[in-house]
Scaffold this active site. Structure first.
Site, PDB file in Angstrom:
ATOM      1  CD  GLU A   1     -11.239  -0.019   4.357  1.00 15.02           C
ATOM      2  OE1 GLU A   1     -10.979   0.519   3.260  1.00 15.02           O
ATOM      3  OE2 GLU A   1     -12.403  -0.192   4.759  1.00 15.02           O
TER       4      GLU A   1
ATOM      5  CD  GLU B   1      -3.142  -0.688   2.193  1.00  8.28           C
ATOM      6  OE1 GLU B   1      -3.414   0.464   2.564  1.00  8.28           O
ATOM      7  OE2 GLU B   1      -3.625  -1.712   2.701  1.00  8.28           O
TER       8      GLU B   1
ATOM      9  CG  HIS C   1      -5.076  -9.023  12.536  1.00  5.98           C
ATOM     10  ND1 HIS C   1      -5.923  -7.948  12.497  1.00  5.98           N
ATOM     11  CD2 HIS C   1      -4.508  -9.093  11.305  1.00  5.98           C
ATOM     12  CE1 HIS C   1      -5.879  -7.394  11.292  1.00  5.98           C
ATOM     13  NE2 HIS C   1      -5.021  -8.074  10.567  1.00  5.98           N
TER      14      HIS C   1
ATOM     15  CE1 TYR D   1      -1.876  -2.671   9.114  1.00 12.71           C
ATOM     16  CE2 TYR D   1      -3.760  -3.906   9.946  1.00 12.71           C
ATOM     17  CZ  TYR D   1      -3.239  -2.911   9.133  1.00 12.71           C
ATOM     18  OH  TYR D   1      -4.081  -2.160   8.348  1.00 12.71           O
TER      19      TYR D   1
ATOM     20  CG  ASP E   1      -1.996  -1.984   5.456  1.00 11.55           C
ATOM     21  OD1 ASP E   1      -0.807  -2.237   5.196  1.00 11.55           O
ATOM     22  OD2 ASP E   1      -2.381  -0.852   5.793  1.00 11.55           O
TER      23      ASP E   1
ATOM     24  NE  ARG F   1      -5.544   1.653  10.424  1.00 12.33           N
ATOM     25  CZ  ARG F   1      -4.529   2.043   9.667  1.00 12.33           C
ATOM     26  NH1 ARG F   1      -3.791   1.124   9.025  1.00 12.33           N
ATOM     27  NH2 ARG F   1      -4.239   3.313   9.517  1.00 12.33           N
TER      28      ARG F   1
ATOM     29  CG  ASP G   1      -6.805  -3.709   7.324  1.00 14.51           C
ATOM     30  OD1 ASP G   1      -6.743  -3.739   6.071  1.00 14.51           O
ATOM     31  OD2 ASP G   1      -6.524  -2.685   7.982  1.00 14.51           O
TER      32      ASP G   1
END
Length: 781
Positions: free
Chosen positions: A86, A9, A366, A321, A82, A323, A84
């Site tokens: 998104e 990203e 995660h 990460y 990333d 988030r 997640d």
């Protein structure tokens, strides 16, 4: 030989990853989303399964062309956006765009940007998760529908007023509601006054007195009240000392009694280490300890995750990460941490593995937010991080300490509770209690200061940590000395700060780690909420918007519905439901509520006359630039913008510049100010004074202003530029008791609360210290 293309990203992450992958890989950044819904229209095809009409994001055409070109000449494409939802959405759109150039596409998840983390991720490529993408898409489309279809109805309620900044949102409106409801609770709050009776007791075997609190009279136990008087349950109204007369009577009567030690209980208690950080707890702790807002916290955490320069080591990702809703810890990370604790603190400080706390929507890949390498402790990286950004170092130190402490043993205390009882002489029977604890084994306290994320644990633990004398024995006599009364009253619920609002949203199951910071920012950008001394206050506009939306859409903008919709969206990712199924279940009842609200507001609209021909045969219509009147008599169309704009408040003072206009209280995006009624003919303005004289020129008034990066609040002289006094902290016209400087600045800290600080000698003073200094000065005279 063809190389492999890796797509991430951000450019900074691409640089770090490229270092570890080597020459057989080409790493490029998409720089965020490449596809999104159009800004100029709703962009949802309701007739064909709520199909989104995506367009290429402005400015991404060249990036997309380069990715296609590189994909065509690469042996494989690895999309490492990333880890997640998104990131999954970005990966899905990139795959769709480049599949005709190269169909050998896989997805890899870099949860930490380290050599080991990247190497491990490259061993486990997978296909793009369509279910995860659908979950993100449903959230995006649902938010678009609510925002685009509710906002015009909101504009109708404010017809004739400025509506450019008005909007509704699935989560932002609920966040605004929480703030407004908290403000209403504070305004209606009726404090409950109560008294506590304390006394010192001496025994023949103790070195100093036992300080104890009255807990019961004649067997009726007292319980300090909480909350507002109107909410106090009937059964608790006689369970506290509620008036000074009763309290004084107890104090007088208690002093006449004879006492003995009724009970002495000792037990070992443990205080467990806090859990490692997830997104919400990191934002809360960074606010309490470092005074960072959520946006700044996430920006700094992003840099720590993507990689920072560490001398000869070069770019290194320092944290996992950021988030995440999961407190999971990998086996490798646990082993490294255990080794570090054993080496630096000893085996006895290694705690048992923690039970994982993972929310329903947390993704399996995660972990918690943790350092990628425990050996990179704050002492090791300090020189590198502080040279780049002191705040980045402070955040890393917070994350590192919290994680290492979370893997350490509990702190152990010996806690003693003493109860002292009056004898059986005539009259009331009194019972006092004292509790104290002694630290027996420090455990995680060897590393981490024992304070919670709100900085108030010292007050909470004050009573239990009170020192008790040695030599207390059961049934021995005790003499009462110096009984004293302490008057208190219940406090209203505190206003939310940015971080405590995030914590509340997370606890209610509203929003996601990737959206917390933007939610808090949006309600302030819309001028629904303003921040004063780090607390969130609803503006008049915010209250009106909240009132209208809650009245018009009670079924939509409530905590239960919003949390339930988050769960529904999660069922898509879990493959328990489909995108179309969830959207269908949402939209049909939503549309019915929308139509009813539109109908009600339309009936309540004011009656307009054509400003040209004065005819009442006009229709209210909505166009690209807002609402307008379409006259059926003269055929002219007139914008209703500012038609019914409320009159600004008159101050009853003539303009000192033109002497013709009157001064009015006006508002702008920088806050309220005073201006001339003849604007724009007369452009006189001045800030609203605080009532504090400028400590530098002693002529102008101190005014509050907003400006600079982040529109921060600061204080300056009203005579600027003649007087250039400026302060980030609110000044007060009190001389420094130490150096005599003619002003002090108001400050706040987690440990001291509110206090005053001298900008000259840097000494700090509480109000009590100021009063003592003043009394001392009078005594000298």
């Amino acid at each position: 030989m063809a190389k492999s293309l890796v797509i991430v990203e951000s450019p900074s992450k691409a640089k770090t990853i490229n270092k570890y992958l080597g020459s057989n890989y080409v790493v490029r950044a998409s720089v965020g989303h490449i596809k999104d819904l159009p800004k100029s229209k709703l962009g949802i095809d309701f007739e064909h399964g709520f199909l989104p009409q995506y367009v290429t994001v402005k400015g991404k055409k060249d990036i997309l062309a380069e990715l296609k070109k590189l994909a065509k000449s690469s042996k494989e494409v690895l999309i490492a956006t990333d880890p997640d939802r998104e990131g999954e959405a970005i990966a899905y759109h990139i795959q769709n765009e480049i599949a005709d150039k190269n169909d050998n596409i896989k997805r890899v998840l870099f949860t930490e940007i380290t050599k080991a983390g990247i190497k491990e991720a490259m061993k486990h490529p997978r296909d793009v998760d369509v279910a995860l993408f659908d979950a993100q898409q449903a959230r995006r489309v649902m938010d678009r529908i609510i925002g685009y279809q509710v906002s015009p109805i909101l504009w109708k309620a404010f017809i004739g007023q400025k509506t450019e900044s008005l909007s509704a949102g699935r989560v932002q409106t609920v966040a605004l509601r929480l703030i407004c409801e908290r403000e209403e609770a504070i305004e209606r709050f009726q404090p409950i006054k109560y008294w506590n009776l304390w006394a010192d007791f001496t025994t023949p075997t103790t070195e100093f007195p036992i300080h104890a609190r009255l807990i019961s009279v004649d067997g009726i136990e007292f319980k300090n009240p909480e909350g507002s008087m109107q909410d106090l349950p009937e059964e608790l109204k006689n369970r506290y000392i509620g008036d000074a007369k009763t309290a004084t009577g107890y104090a007088r009567d208690a002093q006449e009694k004879n006492y003995r030690i009724a009970s002495l209980n000792k037990r070992e208690v443990k205080r467990n280490a806090p859990a490692p950080f997830i997104t919400s707890s990191l934002q809360t702790a960074a606010s309490a300890n470092l005074r960072f807002n959520p946006k700044k916290t996430m920006m700094l955490a992003q840099r720590l995750y993507e990689g920072v320069e560490l001398g000869e080591e070069g770019l290194t990702g320092l944290i996992t990460y950021m988030r995440t809703d999961s407190t999971r810890i990998s086996d490798e990370a646990r082993s490294q941490t255990v080794a570090y604790i054993e080496k630096n603190y000893g085996k006895e400080y290694v705690g048992e593995p923690r039970k994982e706390k993972k929310s329903r929507n947390a993704q399996e890949a995660h972990e918690c937010i943790r350092p990628t390498n425990p050996a990179l402790d704050p002492k090791t990286v300090r020189q590198y991080l502080q040279a780049q950004d002191k705040d980045m170092f402070a955040l890393y130190e917070l994350i590192w300490q919290r994680f290492i402490a979370s893997q350490m043993t509990s702190a152990v205390f010996d806690q003693t509770t003493v109860e002292i009882e009056s004898d059986n002489s005539p009259g009331s029977k009194y019972r006092f209690r004292a509790t104290g604890s002694v630290l027996k084994f420090r455990g995680y306290l060897q590393l981490l200061d024992d304070s919670d994320e709100n900085g108030d644990s010292a007050d909470k633990k004050k009573d239990e940590d009170r020192r008790l004398p040695a030599g207390i024995e059961e049934k021995q006599t005790a003499n009462i000395e110096a009984p004293s009364l302490q008057e208190s009253e219940t406090k209203p619920p505190p206003r939310f700060s940015e971080s405590t609002l995030v914590k509340e949203l997370e606890s209610l199951g509203i929003g996601r780690p990737s959206t917390y910071a933007s939610i808090v920012g949006t309600i302030q950008d819309r001028l629904y909420v303003e921040q004063q001394e780090r607390r969130l206050y609803p503006t008049e506009l915010g209250r009106n918007v909240n009132r209208i939306l809650i009245k018009s859409f009670p079924e939509i903008f409530n905590v239960d519905f919003t949390a339930k919709m988050e769960e529904e969206l999660d069922t898509i990712a879990d493959r328990e439901n489909t995108y179309e199924g969830v959207m269908g279940d949402f939209y049909l009842p939503f549309k019915a509520v929308l139509d009813r609200a539109d109908e009600r507001l339309s009936e309540d609209l004011p009656k307009f006359a054509c400003p040209n021909c004065k005819s009442d045969k006009v229709e209210l219509k909505q166009g690209w630039f807002g609402f307008y009147l379409d006259c059926q008599n003269c055929g002219k169309k007139t914008s209703v913008k500012n038609l019914n704009k409320p009159e600004p408040e008159k101050l009853g003072e003539a303009c000192p510049e033109c002497h013709e206009g009157e001064l009015l209280l006006r508002s702008s995006r920088f806050g309220k100010f005073i201006g001339c009624s003849r604007y724009p003919a007369c452009k006189y303005t001045r800030q609203i004074p605080t009532g504090i004289k400028c400590p530098k020129c002693h002529v102008g008034d101190i005014v509050q202003r907003k400006g600079g990066k982040g529109k921060r609040t600061f204080y300056g002289c009203s005579r600027y530029p003649e007087c250039d006094f400026i302060s980030n902290d609110k000044p007060v016209n009190k001389p420094c008791p130490s150096c005599g400087n003619n002003w002090l600045a108001t400050k706040w800290s987690r440990t001291q609360g509110n206090f005053l600080k001298c900008p000259n000698c840097k000494k700090a003073f509480t109000e009590d210290m100021m009063e003592f200094a003043a009394e001392e000065e009078v005594a000298k005279r």
